[in-house]
Structure formats: structure tokens, C-alpha cells
Design an enzyme around this catalytic site. Structure first.
Site, short mmCIF file in Angstrom:
data_model
loop_
_atom_site.label_atom_id
_atom_site.label_comp_id
_atom_site.label_asym_id
_atom_site.label_seq_id
_atom_site.Cartn_x
_atom_site.Cartn_y
_atom_site.Cartn_z
CG PHE A 87 -65.44 -80.92 27.60
CD1 PHE A 87 -65.97 -81.83 26.62
CD2 PHE A 87 -65.02 -81.46 28.62
CE1 PHE A 87 -66.06 -83.32 26.93
CE2 PHE A 87 -64.86 -82.92 29.08
CZ PHE A 87 -65.17 -83.61 28.11
N PRO A 88 -64.57 -77.06 24.77
CG PRO A 88 -63.52 -76.80 22.76
CD PRO A 88 -63.68 -77.65 23.96
CG HIS A 89 -69.01 -75.47 27.03
ND1 HIS A 89 -67.56 -75.76 27.73
CD2 HIS A 89 -69.76 -74.68 28.03
CE1 HIS A 89 -67.86 -75.35 28.83
NE2 HIS A 89 -68.93 -74.58 29.15
CB ALA A 90 -71.10 -71.28 23.51
#
Length: 176
Positions: free
Chosen positions: A79-82
Site C-alpha cells: 500500500f504505497p500511500h501519501a
């Protein structure tokens, strides 16, 4: 195949078929993140704010978060997120890489399903809710197998909408 109510998903996050990437060739997680950002940066909510949300700004935000701590959940999911200041609408994009990609998950398994999530800076709970719903959905081996067999972007898009949106899953503290 499913009758879908887009209104529910739009309240939580923007997600359309252009944000589903199948068979992405990526040498590593950074290349996969860049492919996801290429799709995200052209979706309508970000196009509406394209002066503020450049491809570089989005890549930098996700990269910074990824360097703090890996977003590899395990079971082949990442879950790459920002969180982005001034973002108006959360956005979700999904990629199935051509070959599994290492996201340094605790179980050591490389990711075969990657869900990128962007949320407004002041809405971290939305990111947690989305990650929880996706994690719950893909904790089921049958669902992971179905996704891996998706024939086209429409099939995967409809599956996610049906299982995440129409199920209206309640998130509890134990999910986070």
C-alpha cells in the site's frame, strides 16, 4: 457484470478504470510507484489541480513515506500511500505487476497486488479505512486468486467496486 453505485466510492475515494494497471513491467518498487503515479496524475481530480499536484510532487510524497517505513503489508500486498496538503479528493490506483515486486514486507513475500492511495493531509483516517478494506478483501485467498486472473481492467475495477463499495464494510479498531 455488477450493478454499481459510484456515488458511494466517490465519497470515500476517486477510483475509475484508468486507475487499474495490469501486467505492469517494473524492475523494482520505485518503477512500479512511478507507473501508478503516471496513472494517478492524469485522473480528473488531479487534473483539476494539475498546477499543484505535479507528477514529481506525488512521486516525492509517496517515496518519502515509503522510505520512512515499507508499505509492504504481507500476503503479496503493498500500500504505497501519501497524504497531500490541499488535495481535495482521495484517489486509489491498483497495479498488478508482471512479476512480483519486493516491498520489504514483514513476511518476506514480494507484492503481486499494489494499491496506491493518496488522501488529503487532514484525512489520514480515510487512508486507514481504505487500507483496512483492501487488506480484509485480499486476506481471502480466493479473492487474491481471482484478482490474479483478471482478464482486463474492467473486470478488476468492477470486482473492487463490488467488494469494497457495495459491501460497505465497517472498520473497527482491530482492523487498523
Amino acid at each position: 457484470p455488477y450493478s454499481l453505485d459510484m456515488k458511494l466510492m466517490k465519497e470515500l475515494a476517486y477510483f475509475d478504470e484508468s486507475l487499474v494497471l495490469l501486467h505492469v513491467a517494473a524492475a523494482d518498487k520505485w518503477h512500479l510507484i512511478e507507473a501508478l503515479v503516471d496513472a494517478i496524475s492524469t485522473c480528473s481530480p488531479l487534473q483539476a489541480q494539475k498546477q499543484e499536484f505535479t507528477r514529481k510532487r506525488i512521486v516525492d510524497a509517496i517515496t518519502e513515506r515509503e522510505k520512512e517505513r515499507s508499505t509492504g503489508l504481507g500476503n503479496g500486498i503493498a500500500f504505497p500511500h501519501a497524504r497531500l496538503e490541499n488535495l481535495k479528493t482521495p484517489v486509489v490506483a491498483i497495479a498488478l505487476p508482471e512479476s512480483p515486486v519486493d516491498f520489504s514486507a514483514l513476511d518476506g513475500k514480494p507484492a503481486t497486488l499494489v494499491v496506491a492511495i493518496l488522501v488529503p493531509q487532514d484525512q489520514p483516517q480515510v487512508a486507514l479505512q481504505l487500507m483496512s478494506q483492501f487488506a480484509r478483501l485480499f486476506s481471502n485467498p480466493d479473492n487474491r486468486e481471482f484478482v490474479g486472473r483478471a482478464r482486463n481492467t474492467a473486470e478488476l475495477h468492477d470486482f473492487v467496486l463490488h467488494h469494497i463499495v457495495e459491501q460497505d464494510i465497517v472498520v473497527t479498531a482491530r482492523d487498523i
